[in-house]
Write a protein that holds these residues in place. Sequence first.
Motif, PDB file in Angstrom:
ATOM      1  N   ARG A  30      23.065  25.155   4.720  1.00 50.65           N
ATOM      2  CA  ARG A  30      23.229  25.045   3.260  1.00 50.65           C
ATOM      3  C   ARG A  30      23.812  26.336   2.686  1.00 50.65           C
ATOM      4  O   ARG A  30      24.662  26.302   1.796  1.00 50.65           O
ATOM      5  CB  ARG A  30      21.891  24.706   2.596  1.00 50.65           C
ATOM      6  N   THR A  31      23.376  27.476   3.208  1.00 51.07           N
ATOM      7  CA  THR A  31      23.898  28.770   2.757  1.00 51.07           C
ATOM      8  C   THR A  31      25.387  28.881   3.089  1.00 51.07           C
ATOM      9  O   THR A  31      26.185  29.324   2.261  1.00 51.07           O
ATOM     10  CB  THR A  31      23.116  29.922   3.406  1.00 51.07           C
ATOM     11  N   ARG A  32      25.768  28.465   4.277  1.00 48.56           N
ATOM     12  CA  ARG A  32      27.190  28.483   4.660  1.00 48.56           C
ATOM     13  C   ARG A  32      28.005  27.574   3.748  1.00 48.56           C
ATOM     14  O   ARG A  32      29.099  27.918   3.329  1.00 48.56           O
ATOM     15  CB  ARG A  32      27.370  28.045   6.106  1.00 48.56           C
ATOM     16  N   ARG A  33      27.458  26.404   3.457  1.00 41.17           N
ATOM     17  CA  ARG A  33      28.169  25.466   2.591  1.00 41.17           C
ATOM     18  C   ARG A  33      28.379  26.067   1.202  1.00 41.17           C
ATOM     19  O   ARG A  33      29.474  25.996   0.656  1.00 41.17           O
ATOM     20  CB  ARG A  33      27.410  24.148   2.494  1.00 41.17           C
ATOM     21  N   ARG A  34      27.335  26.670   0.636  1.00 40.08           N
ATOM     22  CA  ARG A  34      27.466  27.302  -0.693  1.00 40.08           C
ATOM     23  C   ARG A  34      28.521  28.404  -0.667  1.00 40.08           C
ATOM     24  O   ARG A  34      29.341  28.519  -1.576  1.00 40.08           O
ATOM     25  CB  ARG A  34      26.126  27.862  -1.163  1.00 40.08           C
ATOM     26  N   GLY A  35      28.503  29.216   0.374  1.00 44.10           N
ATOM     27  CA  GLY A  35      29.486  30.291   0.496  1.00 44.10           C
ATOM     28  C   GLY A  35      30.903  29.757   0.629  1.00 44.10           C
ATOM     29  O   GLY A  35      31.835  30.263   0.002  1.00 44.10           O
ATOM     30  N   LEU A  36      31.062  28.718   1.419  1.00 44.43           N
ATOM     31  CA  LEU A  36      32.384  28.113   1.607  1.00 44.43           C
ATOM     32  C   LEU A  36      32.892  27.494   0.314  1.00 44.43           C
ATOM     33  O   LEU A  36      34.065  27.649  -0.037  1.00 44.43           O
ATOM     34  CB  LEU A  36      32.337  27.073   2.721  1.00 44.43           C
ATOM     35  N   VAL A  37      32.013  26.820  -0.420  1.00 42.26           N
ATOM     36  CA  VAL A  37      32.407  26.224  -1.698  1.00 42.26           C
ATOM     37  C   VAL A  37      32.860  27.319  -2.666  1.00 42.26           C
ATOM     38  O   VAL A  37      33.886  27.182  -3.337  1.00 42.26           O
ATOM     39  CB  VAL A  37      31.251  25.383  -2.292  1.00 42.26           C
ATOM     40  N   LYS A  38      32.132  28.429  -2.708  1.00 44.13           N
ATOM     41  CA  LYS A  38      32.528  29.546  -3.589  1.00 44.13           C
ATOM     42  C   LYS A  38      33.877  30.125  -3.167  1.00 44.13           C
ATOM     43  O   LYS A  38      34.717  30.437  -4.017  1.00 44.13           O
ATOM     44  CB  LYS A  38      31.465  30.640  -3.578  1.00 44.13           C
ATOM     45  N   LEU A  39      34.080  30.261  -1.870  1.00 46.72           N
ATOM     46  CA  LEU A  39      35.357  30.779  -1.376  1.00 46.72           C
ATOM     47  C   LEU A  39      36.498  29.847  -1.745  1.00 46.72           C
ATOM     48  O   LEU A  39      37.549  30.286  -2.241  1.00 46.72           O
ATOM     49  CB  LEU A  39      35.304  30.967   0.140  1.00 46.72           C
ATOM     50  N   LEU A  40      36.322  28.542  -1.537  1.00 49.32           N
ATOM     51  CA  LEU A  40      37.378  27.584  -1.875  1.00 49.32           C
ATOM     52  C   LEU A  40      37.623  27.529  -3.376  1.00 49.32           C
ATOM     53  O   LEU A  40      38.770  27.401  -3.812  1.00 49.32           O
ATOM     54  CB  LEU A  40      37.036  26.198  -1.322  1.00 49.32           C
ATOM     55  N   ASP A  41      36.556  27.648  -4.183  1.00 55.28           N
ATOM     56  CA  ASP A  41      36.727  27.730  -5.641  1.00 55.28           C
ATOM     57  C   ASP A  41      37.631  28.906  -6.003  1.00 55.28           C
ATOM     58  O   ASP A  41      38.563  28.789  -6.791  1.00 55.28           O
ATOM     59  CB  ASP A  41      35.379  27.907  -6.350  1.00 55.28           C
ATOM     60  N   TRP A  42      37.341  30.062  -5.403  1.00 58.89           N
ATOM     61  CA  TRP A  42      38.116  31.265  -5.694  1.00 58.89           C
ATOM     62  C   TRP A  42      39.567  31.092  -5.219  1.00 58.89           C
ATOM     63  O   TRP A  42      40.503  31.410  -5.949  1.00 58.89           O
ATOM     64  CB  TRP A  42      37.478  32.479  -5.012  1.00 58.89           C
ATOM     65  N   LEU A  43      39.739  30.574  -4.002  1.00 61.07           N
ATOM     66  CA  LEU A  43      41.086  30.387  -3.480  1.00 61.07           C
ATOM     67  C   LEU A  43      41.911  29.433  -4.342  1.00 61.07           C
ATOM     68  O   LEU A  43      43.110  29.644  -4.535  1.00 61.07           O
ATOM     69  CB  LEU A  43      41.041  29.863  -2.040  1.00 61.07           C
ATOM     70  N   GLU A  44      41.279  28.382  -4.861  1.00 59.20           N
ATOM     71  CA  GLU A  44      42.028  27.421  -5.683  1.00 59.20           C
ATOM     72  C   GLU A  44      42.558  28.058  -6.958  1.00 59.20           C
ATOM     73  O   GLU A  44      43.543  27.579  -7.521  1.00 59.20           O
ATOM     74  CB  GLU A  44      41.146  26.216  -6.012  1.00 59.20           C
ATOM     75  N   ASP A  45      41.942  29.128  -7.412  1.00 56.11           N
ATOM     76  CA  ASP A  45      42.412  29.827  -8.611  1.00 56.11           C
ATOM     77  C   ASP A  45      43.545  30.810  -8.325  1.00 56.11           C
ATOM     78  O   ASP A  45      44.110  31.385  -9.249  1.00 56.11           O
ATOM     79  CB  ASP A  45      41.260  30.585  -9.279  1.00 56.11           C
ATOM     80  N   GLN A  46      43.866  31.027  -7.049  1.00 56.35           N
ATOM     81  CA  GLN A  46      44.909  31.982  -6.681  1.00 56.35           C
ATOM     82  C   GLN A  46      46.256  31.276  -6.640  1.00 56.35           C
ATOM     83  O   GLN A  46      46.338  30.073  -6.424  1.00 56.35           O
ATOM     84  CB  GLN A  46      44.600  32.605  -5.317  1.00 56.35           C
ATOM     85  N   PRO A  47      47.343  32.033  -6.836  1.00 53.85           N
ATOM     86  CA  PRO A  47      48.672  31.420  -6.761  1.00 53.85           C
ATOM     87  C   PRO A  47      49.008  31.035  -5.320  1.00 53.85           C
ATOM     88  O   PRO A  47      48.558  31.682  -4.380  1.00 53.85           O
ATOM     89  CB  PRO A  47      49.605  32.525  -7.271  1.00 53.85           C
ATOM     90  N   GLY A  48      49.749  29.994  -5.180  1.00 53.50           N
ATOM     91  CA  GLY A  48      50.181  29.542  -3.863  1.00 53.50           C
ATOM     92  C   GLY A  48      49.956  28.061  -3.710  1.00 53.50           C
ATOM     93  O   GLY A  48      49.087  27.476  -4.348  1.00 53.50           O
ATOM     94  N   ARG A  49      50.736  27.453  -2.842  1.00 49.10           N
ATOM     95  CA  ARG A  49      50.657  26.015  -2.630  1.00 49.10           C
ATOM     96  C   ARG A  49      49.658  25.663  -1.535  1.00 49.10           C
ATOM     97  O   ARG A  49      48.991  24.646  -1.602  1.00 49.10           O
ATOM     98  CB  ARG A  49      52.051  25.485  -2.272  1.00 49.10           C
ATOM     99  N   THR A  50      49.541  26.498  -0.514  1.00 47.04           N
ATOM    100  CA  THR A  50      48.651  26.209   0.603  1.00 47.04           C
ATOM    101  C   THR A  50      47.512  27.225   0.637  1.00 47.04           C
ATOM    102  O   THR A  50      47.572  28.272  -0.002  1.00 47.04           O
ATOM    103  CB  THR A  50      49.401  26.282   1.944  1.00 47.04           C
ATOM    104  N   TRP A  51      46.483  26.912   1.427  1.00 49.83           N
ATOM    105  CA  TRP A  51      45.376  27.867   1.577  1.00 49.83           C
ATOM    106  C   TRP A  51      45.900  29.172   2.160  1.00 49.83           C
ATOM    107  O   TRP A  51      45.443  30.255   1.772  1.00 49.83           O
ATOM    108  CB  TRP A  51      44.301  27.276   2.495  1.00 49.83           C
ATOM    109  N   GLN A  52      46.848  29.098   3.058  1.00 49.76           N
ATOM    110  CA  GLN A  52      47.425  30.300   3.682  1.00 49.76           C
ATOM    111  C   GLN A  52      48.123  31.172   2.632  1.00 49.76           C
ATOM    112  O   GLN A  52      47.969  32.385   2.648  1.00 49.76           O
ATOM    113  CB  GLN A  52      48.432  29.874   4.755  1.00 49.76           C
TER     114      GLN A  52
END
Length: 84
Positions: free
Chosen positions: A60-82
């Motif tokens: 559950r801790t890993r999931r929360r951390g991953l969700v926060k990371l993906l939230d942050w990444l989605e706010d960054q410029p760029g088309r792909t995760w890379q």
Amino acid sequence: MTTETVTTRSSAPVRHAPLPPGQEMRKAPTTWWQTEELRGKVLERTLALPFTADTDTNQRTRRRGLVKLLDWLEDQPGRTWQER
């Protein structure tokens, strides 16, 4: 045999040995299918084996951390995760 020096942002030179005769430098792909996956697929893949935790609490801790990371990444410029 001579080596080529490449300066990186860390300012430490990186030395690359020349390729043997007859060999060409392999072109790196500009994108990978994994970097273009939808958020749900990224979560599904990164929370499954071999990335699972040893306990439900840790998972559950890993999931929360991953969700926060993906939230942050989605706010960054760029088309792909890379790119982000």
